[in-house]
Design a protein around this motif. Structure first.
Motif, PDB file in Angstrom:
ATOM      1  N   LEU A   1     -22.052   3.270  27.216  1.00  0.00           N
ATOM      2  CA  LEU A   1     -21.893   4.669  26.815  1.00  0.00           C
ATOM      3  C   LEU A   1     -23.244   5.321  26.582  1.00  0.00           C
ATOM      4  O   LEU A   1     -23.474   6.467  26.990  1.00  0.00           O
ATOM      5  CB  LEU A   1     -21.037   4.743  25.545  1.00  0.00           C
ATOM      6  CG  LEU A   1     -20.674   6.142  25.044  1.00  0.00           C
ATOM      7  CD1 LEU A   1     -19.768   6.846  26.042  1.00  0.00           C
ATOM      8  CD2 LEU A   1     -19.994   6.052  23.673  1.00  0.00           C
ATOM      9  N   ALA A   2     -24.163   4.606  25.936  1.00  0.00           N
ATOM     10  CA  ALA A   2     -25.478   5.177  25.620  1.00  0.00           C
ATOM     11  C   ALA A   2     -26.311   5.431  26.872  1.00  0.00           C
ATOM     12  O   ALA A   2     -27.051   6.420  26.949  1.00  0.00           O
ATOM     13  CB  ALA A   2     -26.232   4.237  24.668  1.00  0.00           C
ATOM     14  N   ILE A   3     -26.190   4.544  27.863  1.00  0.00           N
ATOM     15  CA  ILE A   3     -26.985   4.700  29.079  1.00  0.00           C
ATOM     16  C   ILE A   3     -26.239   5.505  30.136  1.00  0.00           C
ATOM     17  O   ILE A   3     -26.789   6.412  30.771  1.00  0.00           O
ATOM     18  CB  ILE A   3     -27.359   3.314  29.655  1.00  0.00           C
ATOM     19  CG1 ILE A   3     -28.150   2.499  28.621  1.00  0.00           C
ATOM     20  CG2 ILE A   3     -28.171   3.471  30.935  1.00  0.00           C
ATOM     21  CD1 ILE A   3     -29.471   3.116  28.217  1.00  0.00           C
TER      22      ILE A   3
ATOM     23  N   LEU B   1     -26.602  10.261  31.724  1.00  0.00           N
ATOM     24  CA  LEU B   1     -27.243  10.375  33.032  1.00  0.00           C
ATOM     25  C   LEU B   1     -26.528  11.326  33.985  1.00  0.00           C
ATOM     26  O   LEU B   1     -27.190  12.122  34.664  1.00  0.00           O
ATOM     27  CB  LEU B   1     -27.391   8.990  33.663  1.00  0.00           C
ATOM     28  CG  LEU B   1     -28.444   8.078  33.013  1.00  0.00           C
ATOM     29  CD1 LEU B   1     -28.503   6.734  33.702  1.00  0.00           C
ATOM     30  CD2 LEU B   1     -29.823   8.739  33.041  1.00  0.00           C
ATOM     31  N   PRO B   2     -25.187  11.313  34.098  1.00  0.00           N
ATOM     32  CA  PRO B   2     -24.535  12.312  34.955  1.00  0.00           C
ATOM     33  C   PRO B   2     -24.796  13.751  34.521  1.00  0.00           C
ATOM     34  O   PRO B   2     -24.882  14.652  35.370  1.00  0.00           O
ATOM     35  CB  PRO B   2     -23.052  11.958  34.843  1.00  0.00           C
ATOM     36  CG  PRO B   2     -23.032  10.530  34.466  1.00  0.00           C
ATOM     37  CD  PRO B   2     -24.218  10.331  33.595  1.00  0.00           C
TER      38      PRO B   2
ATOM     39  N   THR C   1     -27.375  -5.945  30.552  1.00  0.00           N
ATOM     40  CA  THR C   1     -28.257  -5.034  31.286  1.00  0.00           C
ATOM     41  C   THR C   1     -27.874  -4.960  32.759  1.00  0.00           C
ATOM     42  O   THR C   1     -27.813  -3.883  33.343  1.00  0.00           O
ATOM     43  CB  THR C   1     -29.721  -5.485  31.137  1.00  0.00           C
ATOM     44  OG1 THR C   1     -30.086  -5.484  29.752  1.00  0.00           O
ATOM     45  CG2 THR C   1     -30.651  -4.552  31.899  1.00  0.00           C
ATOM     46  N   VAL C   2     -27.605  -6.115  33.353  1.00  0.00           N
ATOM     47  CA  VAL C   2     -27.180  -6.139  34.758  1.00  0.00           C
ATOM     48  C   VAL C   2     -25.871  -5.383  34.923  1.00  0.00           C
ATOM     49  O   VAL C   2     -25.711  -4.575  35.861  1.00  0.00           O
ATOM     50  CB  VAL C   2     -27.042  -7.595  35.251  1.00  0.00           C
ATOM     51  CG1 VAL C   2     -26.382  -7.645  36.626  1.00  0.00           C
ATOM     52  CG2 VAL C   2     -28.402  -8.279  35.288  1.00  0.00           C
ATOM     53  N   TYR C   3     -24.930  -5.601  34.026  1.00  0.00           N
ATOM     54  CA  TYR C   3     -23.624  -4.935  34.105  1.00  0.00           C
ATOM     55  C   TYR C   3     -23.776  -3.422  33.980  1.00  0.00           C
ATOM     56  O   TYR C   3     -23.214  -2.659  34.774  1.00  0.00           O
ATOM     57  CB  TYR C   3     -22.717  -5.477  33.002  1.00  0.00           C
ATOM     58  CG  TYR C   3     -21.349  -4.845  32.978  1.00  0.00           C
ATOM     59  CD1 TYR C   3     -20.298  -5.380  33.716  1.00  0.00           C
ATOM     60  CD2 TYR C   3     -21.094  -3.704  32.217  1.00  0.00           C
ATOM     61  CE1 TYR C   3     -19.034  -4.813  33.695  1.00  0.00           C
ATOM     62  CE2 TYR C   3     -19.842  -3.118  32.195  1.00  0.00           C
ATOM     63  CZ  TYR C   3     -18.820  -3.676  32.928  1.00  0.00           C
ATOM     64  OH  TYR C   3     -17.573  -3.096  32.908  1.00  0.00           O
ATOM     65  N   VAL C   4     -24.527  -2.978  32.990  1.00  0.00           N
ATOM     66  CA  VAL C   4     -24.643  -1.537  32.722  1.00  0.00           C
ATOM     67  C   VAL C   4     -25.430  -0.835  33.819  1.00  0.00           C
ATOM     68  O   VAL C   4     -25.013   0.218  34.325  1.00  0.00           O
ATOM     69  CB  VAL C   4     -25.293  -1.305  31.342  1.00  0.00           C
ATOM     70  CG1 VAL C   4     -25.627   0.181  31.144  1.00  0.00           C
ATOM     71  CG2 VAL C   4     -24.367  -1.778  30.237  1.00  0.00           C
TER      72      VAL C   4
ATOM     73  N   ASN D   1     -11.820   4.792  24.907  1.00  0.00           N
ATOM     74  CA  ASN D   1     -11.660   3.600  25.744  1.00  0.00           C
ATOM     75  C   ASN D   1     -12.760   2.587  25.451  1.00  0.00           C
ATOM     76  O   ASN D   1     -13.174   1.833  26.325  1.00  0.00           O
ATOM     77  CB  ASN D   1     -11.681   4.011  27.226  1.00  0.00           C
ATOM     78  CG  ASN D   1     -11.104   2.943  28.124  1.00  0.00           C
ATOM     79  OD1 ASN D   1     -10.158   2.265  27.753  1.00  0.00           O
ATOM     80  ND2 ASN D   1     -11.677   2.798  29.303  1.00  0.00           N
ATOM     81  N   ILE D   2     -13.223   2.595  24.194  1.00  0.00           N
ATOM     82  CA  ILE D   2     -14.412   1.829  23.835  1.00  0.00           C
ATOM     83  C   ILE D   2     -14.181   0.326  23.945  1.00  0.00           C
ATOM     84  O   ILE D   2     -15.103  -0.439  24.216  1.00  0.00           O
ATOM     85  CB  ILE D   2     -14.872   2.198  22.403  1.00  0.00           C
ATOM     86  CG1 ILE D   2     -16.355   1.878  22.202  1.00  0.00           C
ATOM     87  CG2 ILE D   2     -14.011   1.529  21.352  1.00  0.00           C
ATOM     88  CD1 ILE D   2     -17.280   2.756  22.966  1.00  0.00           C
TER      89      ILE D   2
END
Length: 317
Positions: free
Chosen positions: A100-102, A106-107, A179-182, A245-246
């Motif tokens: 959520l934070a990253i 961005l969009p 990190t890889v997932y996000v 949906n956290i």
């Protein structure tokens, strides 16, 4: 009584029912148009809720749902008292908040940037490039990630080593899993997420920008004080939906990127439900865990929506 002007309750109900049937007959095309969506949610979303009761039973397939024994909150207590409860909760929450934070801002930034581009060919080209990863399936995307980060032949690993650094174990080190997932999720969904914000920005009155230009406002100030406030309601609604949906981290991508070495940070509630329910056939226990997950998401949605309603005029209801 004829002169008191009051209509009996039975007559009022008949008037309402006749009025409703009249509206349906008058607008039957619209009701027919919405019928497939209504039936979809009724059959595939509300219908299966009948099976939720097995979370409170010791479900045995041969006895069926009604014939299985009630055990109350036994499965919930088993999950809450298990040694892996806090690990699952922490992995799920940390992964969700990290994403959520990253991934959420961005969009917004990309949409504001797209809106300021005046070169039509360049704008369309960049939009197409950023939208394209969205149409890659989760399975293919996970395969690409594993291929890019392979310690022996991975393109990204070779690039890191080419510039003189030791490439970390992206796929096996638990510290790198989130990190890889996000970041892979950002690559896949950021461009597509700009569509809603660009649609909101298209409703900005050009006269506001003209007046701001006359007053000497720079492009950055116009973006900050005109464009951004205009999409705040859209941002609020999408933030409410995302927070609601956290705990709903999709299991597909997490499951595909899991391996025995990164399970310390890669095991989340959804993958645990998958293993417990479909792999180990613990149907009642996995339903209880999934129901807990859904209840927490619903409470988060209601709470954030209420906060948004009190602090602004924008909310889901």
């Amino acid at each position: 009584m004829k002169g008191n002007g009051k209509v009996p309750a039975i007559k009022r109900r008949s008037l309402r029912s006749s009025s409703l049937s009249g509206r349906i007959l008058q607008n039957w095309e619209l009701y027919l148009f919405i019928a497939p969506a209504f039936l979809y949610f009724l059959i595939f979303h509300y219908g299966p809720m009948y099976g939720i009761q097995i979370a409170f039973k010791n479900f045995i397939p041969t006895k069926g749902i009604m014939g299985s024994e009630w055990v109350g909150f036994e499965h919930f207590e088993r999950f809450f008292n298990s040694y892996y409860f806090w690990d699952l909760l922490w992995n799920t929450l940390s992964l969700s908040f990290y994403e959520l934070a990253i991934g959420f801002p961005l969009p917004i930034l990309l949409a504001l940037a797209f809106n300021e581009v005046r070169n039509g060919f360049f704008k369309k080209s960049v939009q197409t490039i950023t939208y394209a990863p969205h149409f890659i399936s989760v399975v293919v995307m996970s395969g690409m990630i594993i291929t890019f980060l392979s310690p022996s032949t991975g393109m990204i690993v070779k690039m890191v080593e080419f510039v003189g650094f030791d490439a970390p174990a992206f796929l096996t080190d638990p510290r790198w899993f989130k990190t890889v997932y996000v970041l892979s999720g950002v690559w896949q969904s950021t461009g597509w997420g700009t569509i809603i914000y660009l649609a909101a920005l298209s409703g900005v009155d050009p006269q506001l920008h003209e007046a701001a230009i006359v007053d000497g406002a720079s492009r950055f100030k116009r973006v900050l004080h005109i464009n951004l406030p205009m999409i705040i309601p859209t941002i609020t609604i999408l933030l409410i939906l995302n927070v609601g949906n956290i705990l709903g981290v999709g299991y597909e991508k997490v499951l595909l990127l899991q391996n025995p070495l990164n399970m310390d940070s890669a095991d989340v509630i959804s993958t645990f439900v998958y293993r417990s329910g479909l792999v180990s056939a613990q149907y009642s226990f996995s339903t209880a865990v999934g129901l807990f997950n859904s209840i927490v998401n619903a409470l988060m949605l209601i709470t954030v929506n209420r906060i948004a309603k009190r602090t602004s005029d924008t909310s889901l209801w």
